[in-house]
Motif scaffolding. Structure first.
Motif, mmCIF file in Angstrom:
data_model
loop_
_atom_site.group_PDB
_atom_site.id
_atom_site.type_symbol
_atom_site.label_atom_id
_atom_site.label_comp_id
_atom_site.label_asym_id
_atom_site.label_seq_id
_atom_site.Cartn_x
_atom_site.Cartn_y
_atom_site.Cartn_z
ATOM 1 N N SER A 1 -2.422 -1.497 -2.510
ATOM 2 C CA SER A 1 -1.303 -0.604 -2.222
ATOM 3 C C SER A 1 -0.568 -1.064 -0.967
ATOM 4 C CB SER A 1 -1.769 0.835 -2.025
ATOM 5 O OG SER A 1 -0.676 1.652 -1.621
ATOM 6 N N GLN A 2 0.738 -1.099 -1.056
ATOM 7 C CA GLN A 2 1.553 -1.453 0.110
ATOM 8 C C GLN A 2 1.642 -0.285 1.088
ATOM 9 O OE1 GLN A 2 6.009 -1.272 -0.763
ATOM 10 N NE2 GLN A 2 5.168 -1.273 -2.855
ATOM 11 N N TRP A 3 1.223 0.911 0.642
ATOM 12 C CA TRP A 3 1.364 2.106 1.481
ATOM 13 C C TRP A 3 0.055 2.542 2.143
ATOM 14 C CZ3 TRP A 3 3.880 2.409 -3.484
ATOM 15 C CH2 TRP A 3 5.281 2.349 -3.416
ATOM 16 N N LEU A 4 -0.994 2.744 1.339
ATOM 17 C CA LEU A 4 -2.231 3.281 1.884
ATOM 18 C C LEU A 4 -3.376 3.028 0.904
ATOM 19 C CD1 LEU A 4 -3.769 5.049 3.998
ATOM 20 C CD2 LEU A 4 -3.025 7.055 2.691
ATOM 21 N N ASN A 5 -4.481 2.515 1.408
ATOM 22 C CA ASN A 5 -5.708 2.314 0.620
ATOM 23 C C ASN A 5 -6.842 3.083 1.295
ATOM 24 O OD1 ASN A 5 -4.815 -0.054 -1.292
ATOM 25 N ND2 ASN A 5 -4.171 -0.662 0.767
#
Length: 452
Positions: free
Chosen positions: A217-221
């Motif tokens: 994820s480019q946002w949050l893992n």
């Protein structure tokens, strides 16, 4: 407050951590909803279909709206075939099959998710890492998406063997596991090609090569684990957080289990093979025979095998159930014999119990290696063990206090985590800022414990 859409596979192993996060976010005052593949008219005793039908009912019972992704009958039949065949496979064969099957229906389900996202307009999405359609839909609609991993198993590390190989965790694994190294490269290359083919149809760029082995994820893992119960991993992104187990708000919800029947004067052994591949009455018979001794009390969650075993003569020291409140039961037992699914393994570690892991397929062999690496248990071949093998391992763990001592150490580390609360805070920050949540600058100190 934020509006969060949770998207999950209709399987308890993938659903449970997301459900815990959703319950926490609901308690924190956020608006939450679920979207899950399924068909309203399903009514079946087939294990996978029965589980899929039960999940929406559980969600609604807790006051959370749920939208079903209607699956066309031909595609549903394909899914049913795959989920029915997979439990009959074992070892890396099952993983190869499932990884090849993973992109099936990806375009259709992505389209359905996009339509609902555009209609529902959530502030953020949270999804299981295996549910690729939800992440693609998030990219298309540009709604930030948190991807949830139950453990760090998919991620690479210096001593980490190929995912799903079940090889021991050691730096020289390639010298005796070269066959799995070659197989994994082929499996990952095929997965990359299939997924990128669908991504191109939505105008999305290709994933990085071997995307499966890194947080994507480019946002949050979010990883519902902590480093102390994992082997060392590398190449993790700055937006990847180990938040700790997420199941505390699923405990204490079952009052009809006969806890009063648990014997304080017996060494209590819990046996479970999860919710997907549990139709193994022959294995449970061998386990019962091996442990039919007066010093033991054996509690079995038999799943699909229950209907067969309940008609038979059961040893007097066995309590047999179709299912149990596992999170509540584990702290009451002394040893767990498990298949090594991600959730069951993490729940066993969080309860501070040693384990004998009898992996069937998928990530379970890797969890068996993890349990041995951590010094909290042993592994046993589910296909080739005999009663003497099992009894010897039980007695080894029972007589060697090092296993329980190590389990207590890991439990102490897990006890200070607040997985669901931490996940809720991070997902809310993602929804509020609409930007990637990075470890370097954007996590306030007031957040609950976060393991970086």
């Amino acid at each position: 407050m934020s509006k969060i859409l949770f998207l999950s596979q209709p399987m308890f192993g993938h659903f449970n951590p997301l459900f815990s996060m959703a319950l926490q976010m609901q308690a924190d005052g956020h608006e939450v909803e679920f979207m899950i593949p399924g068909r309203k008219e399903v009514n079946s005793n087939i294990g996978t279909l029965k589980n899929a039908a039960a999940i929406p009912k559980i969600i609604r019972k807790n006051g959370i709206p749920v939208e079903l992704i209607s699956i066309p009958i031909p595609l549903a039949a394909t899914f049913l075939f795959a989920t029915s065949l997979a439990p009959k496979l074992s070892g890396y064969n099952e993983l190869e099959f499932l990884m090849g099957f993973l992109p099936t229906g990806l375009k259709y389900i992505t389209e359905q998710a996009i339509r609902y996202i555009e209609r529902s307009r959530p502030d953020a999405i949270a999804t299981d890492y295996t549910f690729l359609a939800s992440y693609l839909a998030a990219e298309v609609t540009q709604v930030p998406c948190a991807v949830i991993y139950q453990t760090g198993l998919p991620f690479r590390g210096k001593s980490i063997p190929p995912f799903g190989s079940g090889l021991p965790i050691r730096e020289d694994y390639a010298t005796f596991g070269s066959e799995f190294v070659r197989k994994e490269k082929a499996v990952l290359a095929r997965l990359d090609r299939k997924v990128n083919r669908v991504r191109s149809q939505f105008g999305l760029p290709d994933f990085p090569a071997e995307f499966w082995r890194q947080p994507y994820s480019q946002w949050l893992n979010l990883v519902t684990s902590i480093p102390v119960i994992e082997a060392p991993r590398d190449r993790l992104t700055d937006n990847t957080f180990f938040v700790g187990p997420c199941f505390s708000n699923r405990s204490g919800k079952t009052s009809d289990f006969p806890f009063e029947q648990l014997r304080r004067d017996r060494y209590k052994i819990y046996v479970s093979f999860g919710t997907m591949s549990n139709d193994r009455p022959h294995v449970l018979r061998k386990i019962m025979k091996a442990l039919a001794r007066p010093e033991y009390q054996v509690i079995i969650s038999a799943g699909t095998a229950y209907s067969k075993l309940v008609r038979e003569r059961i040893p007097e020291n066995v309590l047999l159930f179709s299912s149990v409140p596992q999170v509540d039961l584990l702290p009451q037992i002394d040893l767990a014999i498990i298949h090594g699914g991600n959730n069951t393994t993490n729940e066993t570690l969080a309860a501070g119990k040693p384990a004998i892991v009898m992996p069937i397929a998928g990530e379970q062999g890797d969890n068996a290696s993890r349990v041995e690496y951590l010094g909290v248990g042993l592994r046993l071949n589910i296909e080739r063990f005999d009663e003497h093998d099992l009894l010897a391992k039980v007695q080894t763990i029972q007589s060697n206090s090092a296993f329980q001592y190590r389990a207590n150490e890991l439990k102490a580390a897990l006890d200070i985590t607040k997985g669901s609360a931490t996940a809720s805070a991070l997902i809310h920050q993602l929804a509020r800022t609409q930007k990637a949540v990075m470890r370097s600058c954007s996590v306030p100190e007031a957040y609950p414990t976060v393991f970086l």
